[in-house]
Design a protein around this motif. Structure first.
Motif: not given
Length: 750
Positions: A423-433, A483-491
């Motif tokens: 995601s280019t716009f982290k305001e919608y989806v941001n993943v951090e470790k 492989n996934f049951d659903a997808v959540v994000g800026d799709v």
């Protein structure tokens, strides 16, 4: 004397009805005609198929069918053969009949279209019932179910016809087949295993297309496993439904609440009523083991077929002459009009809808091709678009509500939710470790909205967020690959992605808004983008930007015809490329454009038209029962104002990044320093004008004072009535008369 043969299954209810009906037709022919007709019947079964090993049974059945056909044709010299009831058996008999030019009048439920072309001596005497699949689809649509599980009999060639028709009919009403469950024809050991599998699934709408013995076993096992209770829906096809009355009390008790579709034929005419009473007496006498003695559709069509063959066999016709006479048959039989077209009767187009309740069933109404539902048949019948209009239904378990067709399974597994890592716009989806790189945290508007939506569901839905590295198209495809049951994000909701999945309603505004540099910053009225339309971009072959991995790349090339494109990974890269004129414009989805323009509020603006696209949505498998439930829950979040609060909080947290940068870079802005030259010029001009204005005002005042002094002096002279003006007085005013008026008059004039 004419001779005809028949091959039927004496052990089945259908075979028993067919045998009695055929014998009655031959006897009626004898009673009304001058020609006698011999009838030879052979059994197609010698052992109980449920007790026999499958391989041995099939081998023995094939040998028995061929032997029966050879015996009737070669030994008994029959002119035609009635039956058998299944296509597998018919295909064996018709091969023998074609060699000897013996017409085979089949009772099989459906004959492949190519069969009559390959075997010209094959005549289909039972009606094509594939239209019942459209009736089932309309039932599914009536109750707003979206997915069904089909349970059918393995090694049944009819399934090759039924399943495609049912799948197509369901797609026409916005539903689909979720799972196909194939049961072995005579093996009951696998029933429990298969039922356990479908019990774990979310779908609770089952369409059953099986033989009668196997269907009876299925429902008895389902009842033992508590699958004939609330929230379950069972729909049966013909021939099961047409034989419900023949089921014993134990089988009926395990079928409570089932909806069934059965072939309709008129039972009120005098011809049928006479047949009905004679059949019941004879059937009760010959088959006392049966719990019901009433004739059904299979008895009616067997009687009509035997009558047609008997009428065609007069005058000793055989071979092609007999076939030609048979195909010219045209009379009103028990199962409606008997008239062949291309060796087939007209398809069945009216079906009855029943509901199994108590010891038998309730007749809910009818479904007709092109008309849909009705409570009666014939002229004056009212037609309805939905089965709901036929009246209440008693569902399995007798709940007071209509089953919704799905549920959270008893042994529910945790849903795997795919989340994009690009995601280019982290305001919608941001993943951090975390610092160790072991745990992931997921934040952003899309994640917060998903969590808020799940809180509105009337049940707990366990899930696990899983990171995915790849394009958005590939992410959506992972659902199709299980492989996934659903997808959540800026799709983005894009039509081509529906090939692999299904979307909820969009949770953002729809549109694709592009952004360009500002050409002028002098006045608000002069703010204009450097690029004003897409045509200018195409003609100049200017480079434009888009988000890496998004659908915009294909949209630019295939729809807008722009091929000079460049992908970007971050919002900062966008801004730098626009400022340095590496790209002339950036194409962003509407919700992302809001964020970009919020961060860069001084030097960029929207340009050109907004191109209509689908917006962002959550993604689920096609036909998933979660789609309508999650969409409804999301609407509740929206209507409560919570989604608006999430968006406002996101935008409020953004700072205009280009404000301070412009001070250092010397970029023009609307500040007082921008107008210093204008201030100097305006100030100088204004001062000069003031001085000139003051000078002329002073001079004018002095002149006015002198004039008033002269006037006052004149008034003093005019105030003496005996004073005469001398010639010098005329210097005051050349137009003054020789004798002036008195002072009061002058003052009045003044």
């Amino acid at each position: 004397m004419g001779i005809i043969g028949a091959i039927i299954d004496n052990s089945s209810r259908i075979g028993k009805e067919e045998r009695v009906a055929i014998e009655m037709a031959v006897e009626d022919f004898h009673a009304t005609g001058n020609q006698s007709l011999a009838l030879h019947i052979r059994n197609s079964q010698r052992e109980d198929p449920l007790q026999a090993a499958l391989a041995a049974y099939i081998s023995n059945a094939i040998a028995l069918i061929k032997s029966a056909a050879r015996d009737l044709i070669d030994g008994q010299q029959v002119q035609a053969i009635l039956g058998p009831h299944t296509w597998e058996e018919t295909s064996l008999v018709v091969k023998v009949g074609s060699e000897t030019h013996t017409p085979i009048v089949s009772f099989a439920e459906a004959t492949p279209k190519w069969a009559t072309e390959l075997w010209p001596f094959l005549v289909q005497a039972s009606r094509d019932r594939l239209k019942q699949m459209e009736a089932i689809a309309d039932i599914v649509q009536s109750w707003e179910w979206h997915r069904v599980t089909v349970i059918y009999q393995d090694r049944d060639s009819l399934a090759n016809e039924v399943l495609p028709h049912l799948s197509y009919a369901l797609r026409q009403v916005g539903a689909e087949i979720g799972h196909l469950v194939a049961l072995q024809p005579f093996a009951s050991s696998s029933l429990v295993e298969e039922l356990e599998k479908i019990q774990k699934d979310q779908c609770r709408v089952f369409v059953v297309h099986l033989s009668v013995p196997l269907a009876a076993q299925l429902f008895e096992k389902a009842k033992e496993m508590k699958m004939m209770e609330k929230d379950y829906v069972w729909i049966t096809t013909d021939p099961i439904t047409s034989l419900v009355n023949s089921f014993n009390a134990s089988s009926i008790s395990s079928m409570q609440g089932i909806i069934g579709v059965k072939s309709y034929f008129p039972e009120s005419g005098n011809q049928f009523q006479d047949f009905y009473h004679r059949f019941c007496r004879r059937f009760r006498s010959e088959h006392p083991e049966e719990v019901n003695n009433e004739p059904g559709i299979f008895a009616a069509q067997a009687y009509d077929a035997a009558r047609a063959v008997a009428l065609a066999s007069t005058e000793g016709r055989k071979g092609r002459k007999l076939l030609a006479k048979l195909l010219r048959s045209d009379f009103h039989g028990l199962s409606e009009r008997i008239k062949f077209t291309d060796q087939n009767l007209a398809p069945q187009h009216v079906f009855q809808i029943i509901n199994v309740v108590g010891r038998s069933y309730r007749e809910l109404g009818y479904w007709s091709d092109g008309i849909r539902f009705s409570k009666t048949i014939g002229e004056g019948a009212s037609n309805y678009p939905s089965m709901k209009d036929l009246g209440p239904v008693v569902w399995p378990g007798e709940p007071w509500y209509t089953p919704k067709g799905w549920t959270v399974p008893i042994q529910a597994t945790v849903l795997r939710i795919g989340v994009p890592n690009r995601s280019t716009f982290k305001e919608y989806v941001n993943v951090e470790k975390d610092t160790l790189g072991n745990n992931l945290s997921f934040t952003g508007l899309a994640i917060d909205l998903f969590k808020a939506t799940l809180e509105e569901l009337p049940y707990h839905l366990p899930y696990e967020l899983c990171l995915f590295n790849g394009t958005y198209d590939s992410l959506v495809e992972q659902i199709h690959l299980h492989n996934f049951d659903a997808v959540v994000g800026d799709v983005a909701i894009v039509s081509q992605r529906y090939e692999h999945a299904e979307f909820t309603h969009p949770y953002t505004e729809a549109g694709l808004t592009y952004t360009a540099n500002l050409a002028s910053m002098l006045t608000v009225q002069q703010l204009e983008p450097t690029i004003t339309d897409v045509d200018a971009l195409r003609q100049s072959n200017a480079m434009v930007g888009y988000c890496k991995g998004s659908f915009v790349s294909a949209y630019l090339k295939e729809v807008l015809g722009i091929h000079n494109i460049k992908q970007f990974d971050s919002i900062e890269e966008y801004a730098e490329a626009l400022k340095s004129e590496v790209i002339a414009a950036a194409f962003l989805e509407a919700p992302l454009a809001k964020i970009f323009l919020r961060k860069y509020c001084k030097v960029f603006m929207e340009a050109g038209p907004t191109f209509k696209v689908g917006g962002f949505g959550f993604v689920f498998p096609r036909g998933s029962p979660l789609v309508p439930e999650v969409t409804e829950a999301m609407l509740k979040v929206t209507e409560s104002g919570k989604l608006r609060d999430l968006e406002n909080n996101m935008l409020a947290s953004l700072k205009c990044l280009d404000s301070d940068a412009q001070k250092d870079s010397g970029d023009p802005s609307l500040s007082p320093n921008s107008f210093w030259l204008l201030f100097v010029f305006t100030g100088g001009t204004s001062t000069t004008a003031l001085v000139v204005y003051t000078f002329f005002i002073h001079k004018s005042v002095a002149e006015c004072k002198t004039n008033w002094t002269i006037m006052l002096a004149a008034m003093k002279k005019w105030g003496n009535p005996n004073r005469r003006f001398s010639r010098r007085d005329s210097d005051i005013n050349a137009e003054t008369p020789a004798i002036a008026p008195n002072a009061s008059a002058l003052q009045a004039q003044v």
